[in-house]
Design an enzyme around this catalytic site. Structure first.
Site, PDB file in Angstrom:
ATOM      1  NE  ARG A  30      -1.102   2.434   3.038  1.00  0.00           N
ATOM      2  CZ  ARG A  30      -0.466   3.491   3.546  1.00  0.00           C
ATOM      3  NH1 ARG A  30      -0.246   4.569   2.809  1.00  0.00           N
ATOM      4  NH2 ARG A  30      -0.014   3.476   4.794  1.00  0.00           N
ATOM      5  CG  ASP A  31       3.421   4.239   2.966  1.00  0.00           C
ATOM      6  OD1 ASP A  31       3.916   4.984   2.109  1.00  0.00           O
ATOM      7  OD2 ASP A  31       3.234   4.605   4.142  1.00  0.00           O
ATOM      8  CG  HIS A 223       3.529   4.634   9.163  1.00  0.00           C
ATOM      9  ND1 HIS A 223       2.931   3.610   8.445  1.00  0.00           N
ATOM     10  CD2 HIS A 223       3.874   5.562   8.238  1.00  0.00           C
ATOM     11  CE1 HIS A 223       2.905   3.922   7.162  1.00  0.00           C
ATOM     12  NE2 HIS A 223       3.478   5.103   7.010  1.00  0.00           N
ATOM     13  CG  HIS A 225       7.501   7.686   5.676  1.00  0.00           C
ATOM     14  ND1 HIS A 225       7.428   7.143   4.418  1.00  0.00           N
ATOM     15  CD2 HIS A 225       6.268   7.520   6.226  1.00  0.00           C
ATOM     16  CE1 HIS A 225       6.196   6.683   4.205  1.00  0.00           C
ATOM     17  NE2 HIS A 225       5.471   6.893   5.290  1.00  0.00           N
ATOM     18  CB  CYS A 256       2.360  10.519   1.899  1.00  0.00           C
ATOM     19  SG  CYS A 256       0.770  11.347   1.683  1.00  0.00           S
ATOM     20  CG  ASN A 265       6.791   3.147   4.891  1.00  0.00           C
ATOM     21  OD1 ASN A 265       6.335   3.125   3.760  1.00  0.00           O
ATOM     22  ND2 ASN A 265       6.128   3.636   5.914  1.00  0.00           N
TER      23      ASN A 265
HETATM   24  P1  HMG Z   1     -12.747  14.589  -2.586  1.00  0.00           P
HETATM   25  O1  HMG Z   1     -12.369  15.009  -3.966  1.00  0.00           O
HETATM   26  O2  HMG Z   1     -12.711  15.618  -1.537  1.00  0.00           O
HETATM   27  O3  HMG Z   1     -14.132  13.922  -2.372  1.00  0.00           O
HETATM   28  O4  HMG Z   1     -11.815  13.367  -2.195  1.00  0.00           O
HETATM   29  P2  HMG Z   1     -15.359  13.737  -3.238  1.00  0.00           P
HETATM   30  O5  HMG Z   1     -16.355  13.136  -2.303  1.00  0.00           O
HETATM   31  O6  HMG Z   1     -15.698  14.996  -3.947  1.00  0.00           O
HETATM   32  O7  HMG Z   1     -14.916  12.630  -4.317  1.00  0.00           O
HETATM   33  C1  HMG Z   1     -14.081  12.891  -5.414  1.00  0.00           C
HETATM   34  C2  HMG Z   1     -14.190  11.757  -6.374  1.00  0.00           C
HETATM   35  O8  HMG Z   1     -13.684  10.577  -5.740  1.00  0.00           O
HETATM   36  C3  HMG Z   1     -15.595  11.441  -6.731  1.00  0.00           C
HETATM   37  O9  HMG Z   1     -15.536  10.890  -8.026  1.00  0.00           O
HETATM   38  C4  HMG Z   1     -15.978  10.390  -5.736  1.00  0.00           C
HETATM   39  O10 HMG Z   1     -17.017   9.563  -6.187  1.00  0.00           O
HETATM   40  C5  HMG Z   1     -14.723   9.619  -5.609  1.00  0.00           C
HETATM   41  P3  HMG Z   1     -16.097  11.719  -9.297  1.00  0.00           P
HETATM   42  O11 HMG Z   1     -17.511  12.027  -8.969  1.00  0.00           O
HETATM   43  O12 HMG Z   1     -15.243  12.957  -9.369  1.00  0.00           O
HETATM   44  O13 HMG Z   1     -15.898  10.781 -10.438  1.00  0.00           O
HETATM   45  N1  HMG Z   1     -14.563   8.974  -4.303  1.00  0.00           N
HETATM   46  C6  HMG Z   1     -14.166   7.732  -4.173  1.00  0.00           C
HETATM   47  N2  HMG Z   1     -13.856   6.786  -5.113  1.00  0.00           N
HETATM   48  C7  HMG Z   1     -13.468   5.601  -4.640  1.00  0.00           C
HETATM   49  N3  HMG Z   1     -13.334   5.315  -3.312  1.00  0.00           N
HETATM   50  C8  HMG Z   1     -13.629   6.221  -2.386  1.00  0.00           C
HETATM   51  C9  HMG Z   1     -14.068   7.487  -2.813  1.00  0.00           C
HETATM   52  N4  HMG Z   1     -14.426   8.592  -2.147  1.00  0.00           N
HETATM   53  C10 HMG Z   1     -14.733   9.501  -3.096  1.00  0.00           C
HETATM   54  N5  HMG Z   1     -13.480   5.914  -1.102  1.00  0.00           N
HETATM   55  C11 HMG Z   1     -11.012  11.549  -0.865  1.00  0.00           C
HETATM   56  C12 HMG Z   1     -11.839  12.808  -0.884  1.00  0.00           C
HETATM   57  C13 HMG Z   1     -10.882  11.112   0.571  1.00  0.00           C
HETATM   58  C14 HMG Z   1     -11.715  10.478  -1.683  1.00  0.00           C
HETATM   59  C15 HMG Z   1      -9.629  11.874  -1.498  1.00  0.00           C
HETATM   60  O14 HMG Z   1      -9.105  12.964  -0.831  1.00  0.00           O
HETATM   61  C16 HMG Z   1      -8.671  10.723  -1.408  1.00  0.00           C
HETATM   62  O15 HMG Z   1      -8.877   9.686  -2.041  1.00  0.00           O
HETATM   63  N6  HMG Z   1      -7.578  10.911  -0.636  1.00  0.00           N
HETATM   64  C17 HMG Z   1      -6.649   9.835  -0.367  1.00  0.00           C
HETATM   65  C18 HMG Z   1      -5.247  10.282  -0.566  1.00  0.00           C
HETATM   66  C19 HMG Z   1      -4.310   9.138  -0.232  1.00  0.00           C
HETATM   67  O16 HMG Z   1      -4.624   7.987  -0.453  1.00  0.00           O
HETATM   68  N7  HMG Z   1      -3.096   9.487   0.291  1.00  0.00           N
HETATM   69  C20 HMG Z   1      -2.104   8.525   0.601  1.00  0.00           C
HETATM   70  C21 HMG Z   1      -2.482   7.645   1.738  1.00  0.00           C
HETATM   71  S1  HMG Z   1      -2.230   8.383   3.340  1.00  0.00           S
HETATM   72  C22 HMG Z   1      -0.548   8.096   3.674  1.00  0.00           C
HETATM   73  O17 HMG Z   1       0.174   7.652   2.822  1.00  0.00           O
HETATM   74  C23 HMG Z   1      -0.034   8.372   5.060  1.00  0.00           C
HETATM   75  C24 HMG Z   1       0.166   7.085   5.867  1.00  0.00           C
HETATM   76  O18 HMG Z   1       1.050   6.196   5.219  1.00  0.00           O
HETATM   77  C25 HMG Z   1       0.712   7.418   7.254  1.00  0.00           C
HETATM   78  C26 HMG Z   1       1.943   8.333   7.236  1.00  0.00           C
HETATM   79  O19 HMG Z   1       2.910   8.048   6.510  1.00  0.00           O
HETATM   80  O20 HMG Z   1       1.900   9.320   7.978  1.00  0.00           O
HETATM   81  C27 HMG Z   1      -1.170   6.355   6.077  1.00  0.00           C
HETATM   82 MG    MG Z   2       3.220   6.347   5.227  1.00  0.00          MG
END
Ligand code: HMG
Ligand code: MG
Length: 321
Positions: A30-31, A223, A225, A256, A265
């Site tokens: 995933r990450d 977690h 990095h 990220c 990581n």
């Molecule tokens: P948004 O644009 O604010 O929300 O995104 P929305 O409700 O307007 O949706 C936008 C579009 O996404 C729409 O599609 C929705 O239907 C769709 P459209 O109408 O434009 O065709 N949508 C979805 N599709 C599939 N699955 C869903 C979903 N929700 C909405 N669940 C949203 C809000 C949360 C979806 C967006 O901001 C997002 O996907 N963000 C995720 C970003 C991400 O994955 N970042 C990396 C992971 S976090 C990380 O790496 C940190 C971590 O490792 C810890 C660390 O290191 O600190 C965990």
């Molecule tokens: Mg991470």
């Protein structure tokens, strides 16, 4: 002499019975793969997860049910997750940002841990989730309720606990407040993310020490990095402070996309080797893991991976050939 209690809670500090055992929580699929410029094929993702499991890893974050517009590399999350079979002793998790993500998670019976996420700093939360921290807590609330009802595990990531790429310093008190709110929502494990790898051992010790006042230490994971090359030292510091769950990524993959400049990581091989040398079992076969990382590097990603123990082991293999 009176025996020390197995678990003790005094002066607001939660002290777990300090077992030697550690849990390695592999987040590479995933990450790691969310941050690759090339999208890895579904078949290779399946092969990766199977190989990690075969190497003895019992907790694996396989994918994310986020928007494919935001993370196109994991757009095949549903196909991957539904192709997995539940396995005794293995817990698969996936990121779930909202109820839409929960519905996708719930369609994959092999997954047993839903992982919600948010940041301790407003700016990173907005860049990563397009909403405020308070709004994200409201998105988590119904997911947490449904996860509890479905009796699946609920993990929460709190990102930017050691610093934010946009705001700099993050107050440990803000991290503690968020952790308490998440526990109140029913979260059973909180992974503290040093998203941009700026933390250092003294900071990790201070952060974990501060959180241990009022929070159950056994529910905390780290977690880390490796941007500044201190992730492994931070693992050691976290262990000494009482944390026993560490998120890692094979070969040091990871990052990220919404935290510019962040690197991978801490490498799984580095952490497995660190603990093995201290006589602490992880249950992971290092050689099998190195085989998997070598395959991923050579045949799938076609780029050199940074993990130090991984690179050292490859070198040793060349000499002994
Ligand atoms: P948004 O644009 O604010 O929300 O995104 P929305 O409700 O307007 O949706 C936008 C579009 O996404 C729409 O599609 C929705 O239907 C769709 P459209 O109408 O434009 O065709 N949508 C979805 N599709 C599939 N699955 C869903 C979903 N929700 C909405 N669940 C949203 C809000 C949360 C979806 C967006 O901001 C997002 O996907 N963000 C995720 C970003 C991400 O994955 N970042 C990396 C992971 S976090 C990380 O790496 C940190 C971590 O490792 C810890 C660390 O290191 O600190 C965990
Ligand atoms: Mg991470």
């Amino acid at each position: 002499m009176e025996q020390a209690p197995e678990s003790h809670q005094g002066a607001g500090v939660h002290l777990m019975a300090l077992t030697d055992e550690v849990v390695i929580y592999e987040v590479g699929p995933r990450d790691g793969l969310q941050n690759e410029s090339e999208t890895v094929s579904l078949e290779d993702k399946r092969r990766l997860v199977a190989a990690l499991r075969a190497a003895g890893i019992s907790r694996i974050e396989v994918t994310s049910f986020v928007s494919p517009k935001w993370i196109p590399q994991l757009a095949d999350a549903d196909a991957l997750a539904t192709s997995l079979q539940p396995m005794d002793g293995v817990r698969y998790s996936a990121l779930v940002p909202n109820e839409r993500g929960w519905a996708r998670f719930a369609s994959a019976p092999a997954l047993s841990v839903a992982a919600v996420f948010l940041s301790a700093s407003e700016s990173h939360n907005r860049k990563n989730l397009n909403c405020s921290i308070a709004e994200q807590l409201e998105r988590i609330r119904p997911v947490a309720a449904q996860a509890t009802e479905a009796k699946v595990g609920l993990r929460a990531y709190v990102s930017t606990v050691c610093g934010c790429p946009y705001e700099g310093f993050v107050d440990p008190a803000a991290v503690a407040r968020l952790c308490r709110e998440l526990l109140d929502l029913g979260v059973d494990e909180i992974s503290l993310g040093d998203t941009i790898g700026v933390g250092h051992p003294a900071q990790i010790r201070a952060l974990v020490g501060a959180l241990a006042y009022g929070l159950p230490l056994e529910k905390l994971a780290l977690h880390l990095h490796d941007t500044y090359g201190r992730a492994l030292a931070n693992v050691q510091a976290g262990y000494e402070a009482g944390v026993r769950i560490f998120d890692t990524s094979l070969g040091g993959l990871g990052g990220c996309p919404y935290a510019p400049g962040a690197s991978g990581n801490v490498a799984t091989e580095d952490v497995v080797d660190l603990f093995a040398r201290a006589g602490i079992a992880t249950g992971i076969d290092l050689d099998a893991l190195v085989d998997t990382t070598a395959w991923l590097e050579r045949d799938v990603l076609a780029r050199q991976l940074p993990g130090r123990v991984f690179r050292a082991k490859l070198g040793e293999r060349q000499i002994s050939r």
